[in-house]
Design a protein around this motif. Sequence first.
Motif, PDB file in Angstrom:
ATOM      1  N   TRP A   1       0.816  -1.215   0.000  1.00  0.00           N
ATOM      2  CA  TRP A   1       0.000   0.000   0.000  1.00  0.00           C
ATOM      3  C   TRP A   1       0.853   1.270   0.000  1.00  0.00           C
ATOM      4  CZ3 TRP A   1      -5.412  -0.129   0.214  1.00  0.00           C
ATOM      5  CH2 TRP A   1      -5.978  -1.379   0.428  1.00  0.00           C
TER       6      TRP A   1
ATOM      7  N   PHE B   1      -2.954  -0.389  -7.868  1.00  0.00           N
ATOM      8  CA  PHE B   1      -3.323   1.011  -7.650  1.00  0.00           C
ATOM      9  C   PHE B   1      -2.200   1.793  -6.989  1.00  0.00           C
ATOM     10  CE2 PHE B   1      -5.346  -1.700  -4.465  1.00  0.00           C
ATOM     11  CZ  PHE B   1      -4.757  -1.257  -3.293  1.00  0.00           C
ATOM     12  N   SER B   2      -1.377   1.145  -6.177  1.00  0.00           N
ATOM     13  CA  SER B   2      -0.210   1.828  -5.601  1.00  0.00           C
ATOM     14  C   SER B   2       0.790   2.148  -6.703  1.00  0.00           C
ATOM     15  CB  SER B   2       0.456   0.969  -4.532  1.00  0.00           C
ATOM     16  OG  SER B   2      -0.426   0.718  -3.462  1.00  0.00           O
TER      17      SER B   2
ATOM     18  N   GLY C   1       0.086   2.516  -9.839  1.00  0.00           N
ATOM     19  CA  GLY C   1      -0.526   3.543 -10.671  1.00  0.00           C
ATOM     20  C   GLY C   1      -0.363   4.933 -10.077  1.00  0.00           C
ATOM     21  N   MET C   2      -0.524   5.036  -8.758  1.00  0.00           N
ATOM     22  CA  MET C   2      -0.376   6.330  -8.087  1.00  0.00           C
ATOM     23  C   MET C   2       1.070   6.820  -8.191  1.00  0.00           C
ATOM     24  SD  MET C   2      -1.771   8.785  -6.378  1.00  0.00           S
ATOM     25  CE  MET C   2      -3.089   8.484  -5.251  1.00  0.00           C
ATOM     26  N   VAL C   3       2.019   5.937  -7.934  1.00  0.00           N
ATOM     27  CA  VAL C   3       3.433   6.312  -8.017  1.00  0.00           C
ATOM     28  C   VAL C   3       3.786   6.692  -9.457  1.00  0.00           C
ATOM     29  CG1 VAL C   3       5.789   5.418  -7.849  1.00  0.00           C
ATOM     30  CG2 VAL C   3       4.180   5.053  -5.971  1.00  0.00           C
TER      31      VAL C   3
ATOM     32  N   ALA D   1       1.819   7.918 -11.714  1.00  0.00           N
ATOM     33  CA  ALA D   1       1.214   9.212 -12.028  1.00  0.00           C
ATOM     34  C   ALA D   1       2.052  10.363 -11.466  1.00  0.00           C
ATOM     35  CB  ALA D   1      -0.209   9.278 -11.474  1.00  0.00           C
ATOM     36  N   VAL D   2       2.539  10.196 -10.238  1.00  0.00           N
ATOM     37  CA  VAL D   2       3.374  11.240  -9.639  1.00  0.00           C
ATOM     38  C   VAL D   2       4.701  11.341 -10.391  1.00  0.00           C
ATOM     39  CG1 VAL D   2       4.561  11.990  -7.543  1.00  0.00           C
ATOM     40  CG2 VAL D   2       2.264  11.022  -7.387  1.00  0.00           C
TER      41      VAL D   2
ATOM     42  N   LEU E   1       3.766   7.966   0.166  1.00  0.00           N
ATOM     43  CA  LEU E   1       2.331   7.698   0.069  1.00  0.00           C
ATOM     44  C   LEU E   1       1.976   6.487   0.912  1.00  0.00           C
ATOM     45  CD1 LEU E   1       2.330   7.825  -3.813  1.00  0.00           C
ATOM     46  CD2 LEU E   1       1.445   9.623  -2.341  1.00  0.00           C
TER      47      LEU E   1
ATOM     48  N   LEU F   1      -1.380   4.543   1.115  1.00  0.00           N
ATOM     49  CA  LEU F   1      -2.740   4.456   0.596  1.00  0.00           C
ATOM     50  C   LEU F   1      -3.668   3.644   1.485  1.00  0.00           C
ATOM     51  CD1 LEU F   1      -1.880   4.006  -3.185  1.00  0.00           C
ATOM     52  CD2 LEU F   1      -2.484   6.099  -1.964  1.00  0.00           C
TER      53      LEU F   1
ATOM     54  N   VAL G   1      -0.302  12.817   1.667  1.00  0.00           N
ATOM     55  CA  VAL G   1       1.020  12.666   1.089  1.00  0.00           C
ATOM     56  C   VAL G   1       1.983  13.421   1.998  1.00  0.00           C
ATOM     57  CG1 VAL G   1       2.467  13.280  -0.868  1.00  0.00           C
ATOM     58  CG2 VAL G   1       0.148  12.452  -1.251  1.00  0.00           C
TER      59      VAL G   1
END
Length: 159
Positions: free
Chosen positions: A41, A77-78, A80-82, A84-85, A107, A109, A115
């Motif tokens: 996460w 999803f983790s 994907g978030m990383v 995106a950043v 992060l 999550l 953040v």
Amino acid sequence: ELLFCCQVALDCLDSIPARRTLQEACDKAGTPLVHGAVGGWLGQVCVIQPGENLLDIIYPDSKVEHGEEYEQGTLSFSAGMVAAVQAAETAKLLLGKPGLSGELLALDLLNASDVKRTQTKEDLANAEIAYKNARAARELKPHQLATYDSELAEGFNLF
């Protein structure tokens, strides 16, 4: 040699030695590196300019091969978030916009925590400890999380 013609490099690797090798190659080529890592996460992103060795601070034990991802797995999803950043930080570099500089974006999550940005080298050195503490929090009962979160916030100078 390949990095000499690049404006920026992205670290999406899965081993700490490979990350360090990429950091060294980017340093020699004068190429900024956008680092990203995921473990369960948790995720982290930082921008490493030539001459900085932030990965040596984040991963102080050069003998360690892998991070949290080998125990926790990699959640899509983790990642994907990383990613995106990392894409946003790369665009900022290419456009000459201000972004992460000598900072680590952490992060969490699972706990839906904000953040957290660490700016000092001392805070960066504590990143590995923060990850281990966040992992320990996943093993706590829900009523224990509020205590954990306040202790973690007091233990680090994060903003």
